[in-house]
Motif scaffolding. Structure first.
Motif, PDB file in Angstrom:
ATOM      1  N   PRO A  60      -4.067   0.900  -7.249  1.00 34.86           N
ATOM      2  CA  PRO A  60      -5.046   0.851  -6.152  1.00 34.86           C
ATOM      3  C   PRO A  60      -4.778  -0.280  -5.159  1.00 34.86           C
ATOM      4  O   PRO A  60      -5.006  -0.117  -3.968  1.00 34.86           O
ATOM      5  CB  PRO A  60      -6.380   0.638  -6.876  1.00 34.86           C
ATOM      6  N   VAL A  61      -4.277  -1.414  -5.628  1.00 35.52           N
ATOM      7  CA  VAL A  61      -3.957  -2.514  -4.718  1.00 35.52           C
ATOM      8  C   VAL A  61      -2.824  -2.099  -3.792  1.00 35.52           C
ATOM      9  O   VAL A  61      -2.871  -2.349  -2.580  1.00 35.52           O
ATOM     10  CB  VAL A  61      -3.575  -3.788  -5.511  1.00 35.52           C
ATOM     11  N   TRP A  64      -4.186   0.421  -1.305  1.00 34.60           N
ATOM     12  CA  TRP A  64      -5.058  -0.234  -0.333  1.00 34.60           C
ATOM     13  C   TRP A  64      -4.217  -0.958   0.709  1.00 34.60           C
ATOM     14  O   TRP A  64      -4.500  -0.893   1.899  1.00 34.60           O
ATOM     15  CB  TRP A  64      -5.989  -1.189  -1.070  1.00 34.60           C
ATOM     16  N   GLN A  65      -3.145  -1.633   0.263  1.00 39.12           N
ATOM     17  CA  GLN A  65      -2.281  -2.327   1.215  1.00 39.12           C
ATOM     18  C   GLN A  65      -1.585  -1.332   2.132  1.00 39.12           C
ATOM     19  O   GLN A  65      -1.483  -1.552   3.330  1.00 39.12           O
ATOM     20  CB  GLN A  65      -1.240  -3.173   0.492  1.00 39.12           C
ATOM     21  N   LYS A  67      -2.617   1.520   3.088  1.00 37.75           N
ATOM     22  CA  LYS A  67      -3.604   2.021   4.046  1.00 37.75           C
ATOM     23  C   LYS A  67      -3.926   0.959   5.100  1.00 37.75           C
ATOM     24  O   LYS A  67      -4.079   1.267   6.279  1.00 37.75           O
ATOM     25  CB  LYS A  67      -4.875   2.417   3.308  1.00 37.75           C
ATOM     26  N   THR A  68      -3.975  -0.300   4.679  1.00 41.47           N
ATOM     27  CA  THR A  68      -4.342  -1.381   5.586  1.00 41.47           C
ATOM     28  C   THR A  68      -3.267  -1.659   6.628  1.00 41.47           C
ATOM     29  O   THR A  68      -3.574  -1.882   7.794  1.00 41.47           O
ATOM     30  CB  THR A  68      -4.624  -2.670   4.786  1.00 41.47           C
ATOM     31  N   TRP A 111      -1.410  -9.325   5.611  1.00 41.38           N
ATOM     32  CA  TRP A 111      -1.748  -8.236   4.685  1.00 41.38           C
ATOM     33  C   TRP A 111      -0.513  -7.622   4.031  1.00 41.38           C
ATOM     34  O   TRP A 111      -0.601  -7.014   2.974  1.00 41.38           O
ATOM     35  CB  TRP A 111      -2.559  -7.153   5.398  1.00 41.38           C
ATOM     36  N   ASN A 115       0.018  -7.231  -1.654  1.00 40.52           N
ATOM     37  CA  ASN A 115       0.494  -6.517  -2.835  1.00 40.52           C
ATOM     38  C   ASN A 115       1.453  -7.362  -3.672  1.00 40.52           C
ATOM     39  O   ASN A 115       1.244  -7.503  -4.876  1.00 40.52           O
ATOM     40  CB  ASN A 115       1.128  -5.192  -2.418  1.00 40.52           C
TER      41      ASN A 115
END
Length: 154
Positions: A60-61, A64-65, A67-68, A111, A115
């Protein structure tokens, strides 16, 4: 016997960073032992299984990265016109980088590091735990290797 080996490498709180690294390493060693005991797998299979479980837990991390740091909304990074436009605009407004970044809704460049900064400590601690377990001759590590590495303490 595993508990005695774990107590032998118990951390001493002489330095706060060293103490917390030792605590995390000892916790990871207990987690590896738990996977080995619970699944009944030999060590050569329990170690990769634990690594796979950690990678899945950190997925998930990574997502999320991804996507960010994705480029602006509705524009694919593989679009050649988008890449050329972005490069041209980047050269023109270098002085106004923050304004442009907020205008496009792009995340801060930091960002990109999230990760690796999350995953690196986890896998360093795992490596340190395995090294400590091998040096302490953790029960079973000497006999539960596979193929050309039958002794995992070497």
């Amino acid at each position: 016997m595993a508990a005695a080996a774990a107590e032998a490498c118990a951390p001493s709180p002489s330095s706060s960073l060293a103490y917390w690294v030792a605590q995390a390493t000892q916790g990871m060693a207990h987690n590896l032992q738990w996977v080995h005991d619970t699944t009944g797998l030999p060590w050569w299979a329990a170690i990769p299984l634990t690594t796979l479980a950690l990678k899945l837990a950190l997925l998930p991390v990574s997502m999320w990265q991804a996507k960010t740091v994705q480029p602006g909304p509705g524009r694919a990074a593989s679009d050649p016109t988008f890449a050329a436009e972005r490069l041209k605009r980047g050269r023109l407004v270098l002085a106004n980088f923050r304004l442009l970044r907020s205008k496009l809704g792009a995340p801060h460049p930091v960002w990109v590091l999230v990760n690796p900064l999350v995953q690196l400590p986890v896998f360093v601690v795992t490596g340190l735990a395995l090294r400590g377990m091998a040096s302490q001759h953790w029960p079973g590590l000497a006999a539960e290797g596979a193929l050309w590495f039958p002794d995992l303490t070497q």
